[in-house]
Design an enzyme around this catalytic site. Structure first.
Site, PDB file in Angstrom:
ATOM      1  N   LEU A 103      35.961  45.589  34.887  1.00  0.00           N
ATOM      2  CA  LEU A 103      35.004  44.794  35.630  1.00  0.00           C
ATOM      3  C   LEU A 103      33.616  45.294  35.228  1.00  0.00           C
ATOM      4  CD1 LEU A 103      34.743  42.654  37.940  1.00  0.00           C
ATOM      5  CD2 LEU A 103      34.134  44.601  39.375  1.00  0.00           C
TER       6      LEU A 103
ATOM      7  N   ARG B 210      27.800  37.137  38.685  1.00  0.00           N
ATOM      8  CA  ARG B 210      29.189  37.550  38.422  1.00  0.00           C
ATOM      9  C   ARG B 210      30.152  36.700  39.256  1.00  0.00           C
ATOM     10  NH1 ARG B 210      30.762  43.725  39.274  1.00  0.00           N
ATOM     11  NH2 ARG B 210      30.631  43.100  41.460  1.00  0.00           N
TER      12      ARG B 210
ATOM     13  N   TYR C 187      36.046  37.666  44.775  1.00  0.00           N
ATOM     14  CA  TYR C 187      35.205  38.263  45.807  1.00  0.00           C
ATOM     15  C   TYR C 187      34.026  38.989  45.184  1.00  0.00           C
ATOM     16  CZ  TYR C 187      36.991  42.971  44.787  1.00  0.00           C
ATOM     17  OH  TYR C 187      37.276  44.164  44.182  1.00  0.00           O
TER      18      TYR C 187
ATOM     19  N   GLU D 175      38.851  52.094  33.443  1.00  0.00           N
ATOM     20  CA  GLU D 175      37.926  52.279  34.575  1.00  0.00           C
ATOM     21  C   GLU D 175      38.712  52.831  35.752  1.00  0.00           C
ATOM     22  OE1 GLU D 175      36.459  48.496  36.096  1.00  0.00           O
ATOM     23  OE2 GLU D 175      38.373  47.541  35.653  1.00  0.00           O
TER      24      GLU D 175
ATOM     25  N   LYS E 162      36.548  39.223  38.932  1.00  0.00           N
ATOM     26  CA  LYS E 162      36.643  39.999  40.181  1.00  0.00           C
ATOM     27  C   LYS E 162      37.572  39.257  41.147  1.00  0.00           C
ATOM     28  CE  LYS E 162      33.689  42.819  43.187  1.00  0.00           C
ATOM     29  NZ  LYS E 162      34.406  44.092  43.055  1.00  0.00           N
TER      30      LYS E 162
ATOM     31  N   HIS F 232      52.616  26.465  42.657  1.00  0.00           N
ATOM     32  CA  HIS F 232      51.778  27.301  41.794  1.00  0.00           C
ATOM     33  C   HIS F 232      50.589  26.559  41.175  1.00  0.00           C
ATOM     34  CE1 HIS F 232      55.135  29.951  42.334  1.00  0.00           C
ATOM     35  NE2 HIS F 232      54.585  30.892  41.604  1.00  0.00           N
TER      36      HIS F 232
ATOM     37  N   ARG G 268      52.524  25.272  49.438  1.00  0.00           N
ATOM     38  CA  ARG G 268      52.737  26.280  48.397  1.00  0.00           C
ATOM     39  C   ARG G 268      53.333  25.671  47.122  1.00  0.00           C
ATOM     40  NH1 ARG G 268      56.082  29.951  46.213  1.00  0.00           N
ATOM     41  NH2 ARG G 268      55.151  31.952  45.701  1.00  0.00           N
TER      42      ARG G 268
HETATM   43  N1  PLP Z   1      35.661  48.413  38.595  1.00  0.00           N
HETATM   44  C1  PLP Z   1      36.458  47.896  39.541  1.00  0.00           C
HETATM   45  C2  PLP Z   1      37.901  47.685  39.235  1.00  0.00           C
HETATM   46  C3  PLP Z   1      35.947  47.561  40.803  1.00  0.00           C
HETATM   47  O1  PLP Z   1      36.749  47.034  41.739  1.00  0.00           O
HETATM   48  C4  PLP Z   1      34.561  47.794  41.066  1.00  0.00           C
HETATM   49  C5  PLP Z   1      33.999  47.450  42.363  1.00  0.00           C
HETATM   50  O2  PLP Z   1      34.612  46.880  43.202  1.00  0.00           O
HETATM   51  C6  PLP Z   1      33.785  48.340  40.049  1.00  0.00           C
HETATM   52  C7  PLP Z   1      34.356  48.626  38.828  1.00  0.00           C
HETATM   53  C8  PLP Z   1      32.331  48.595  40.273  1.00  0.00           C
HETATM   54  O3  PLP Z   1      31.613  47.382  40.357  1.00  0.00           O
HETATM   55  P1  PLP Z   1      30.248  47.287  41.119  1.00  0.00           P
HETATM   56  O4  PLP Z   1      29.347  48.306  40.498  1.00  0.00           O
HETATM   57  O5  PLP Z   1      29.771  45.896  40.875  1.00  0.00           O
HETATM   58  O6  PLP Z   1      30.514  47.580  42.555  1.00  0.00           O
END
Ligand code: PLP
Length: 284
Positions: free
Chosen positions: A205, A52, A33, A180, A147, A102, A100
């Site tokens: 991310l 991304r 997403y 993070e 993501k 895997h 379903r």
């Molecule tokens: N880290 C994680 C785990 C996230 O889910 C997000 C945003 O959803 C971010 C960092 C920040 O990313 P962005 O600046 O692209 O929104």
């Protein structure tokens, strides 16, 4: 104005938008997403978000449901139909619908959903007074650079933060370093005014807001380094803050109850927030 969602080729009333019960996103979290900000009717940093998205799809070998040009049109149409001026667009692509099993299905095609909504106005207390974070073990997989919609550890972490009366949970790896937040990137400013954020490896991310703030830092000539930092270093930092598309840049004033710096938003966090908001306002 009632909400409209784009669901695999159709614009539907949001309340009746639905995917199949054997959608692999639903059964396996087999999808990716993006969340983009809409500022003054324009998409902010659309290029980096689409890059991304393409990377996430490629890493999981999910084919793109349409070209970027077509996706840009769909996102704009969803924004228009929902009358969103300041808000977000949510784009989700799953591997598709199949019995379903895997392994990747042979016949399924990707399923695309696009929604948009007005952003709640930022809580002025958070903006002016900053936020608190707690720290929790990072229990996620080793490809946090993708993501993916598999967000259960993030959901559990955010809930822990909520229950602790904090805004966010900073996840801590096995070496004791902050990776993070659950939906934000983590930053500190050291006592010699160097901005530190973890390098964009597979433990985080690579936030689009992170990239925009790094650009601002370079442009403004502040010292910075991309490296991991420990919880202890964060607690004794001069300033700390977090970034994401949804929250922009928020000062972090307490970590596990310990005040960061003098417990007030620091000058660098304020300045970077100001510059980031100016960057956001220039969206077109
Ligand atoms: N880290 C994680 C785990 C996230 O889910 C997000 C945003 O959803 C971010 C960092 C920040 O990313 P962005 O600046 O692209 O929104």
């Amino acid at each position: 104005m009632s909400r409209v969602a784009y669901v695999n080729g159709q614009y539907l009333p949001h309340c009746s938008g639905a995917v199949h019960i054997e959608d692999r996103g639903y059964q396996f979290a087999d999808g990716v997403y993006e969340v983009m900000a809409v500022v003054g009717g324009f998409l902010l940093d659309e290029g980096p978000h689409l890059m991304r998205l393409a990377r996430s799809l490629a890493e999981l070998q999910i084919s793109a449901p349409m070209s970027n040009a077509a996706l840009r049109i769909v996102m704009r149409e969803v924004i228009r139909r929902n009358g969103v001026h300041n808000g977000i667009v949510y784009v989700q692509i799953t591997r598709g619908v199949a019995a379903r099993d895997h392994g990747f299905p042979k016949a399924a095609g990707p399923v695309l959903v696009v929604t948009s909504r007005w952003k709640r106005p930022a809580d002025p207390r958070a903006v002016n007074d900053g936020v608190a974070v707690i720290t929790i073990p990072d229990i996620r997989w080793q490809r946090c650079d993708i993501k993916s919609v598999a967000l259960l550890p993030n959901v559990l972490g955010k809930q822990r933060a909520k229950e602790a009366g904090a805004f966010e949970a900073w996840q801590v790896d096995r070496e004791g370093k902050v990776s993070e937040g659950t939906s934000t990137n983590a930053w500190i400013v050291t006592l010699d005014d160097t901005v530190v954020t973890r390098q964009a490896d597979s433990a985080i991310l690579n936030g689009v807001t992170r990239l925009a703030v790094l650009d601002i830092i370079r442009r403004e000539g502040y010292g910075f380094v991309e490296r991991p930092f420990s919880v202890a270093e964060a607690k004794s930092a001069r300033e700390a803050f977090l970034t994401s598309t949804v929250v922009d840049l928020l000062p972090v004033l307490r970590i596990d109850g310990t005040a960061v710096g003098n417990g007030e938003p620091g000058p660098l966090s304020r300045k970077l927030r100001e510059c980031y908001l100016a960057h956001a306002a220039s969206a077109k």
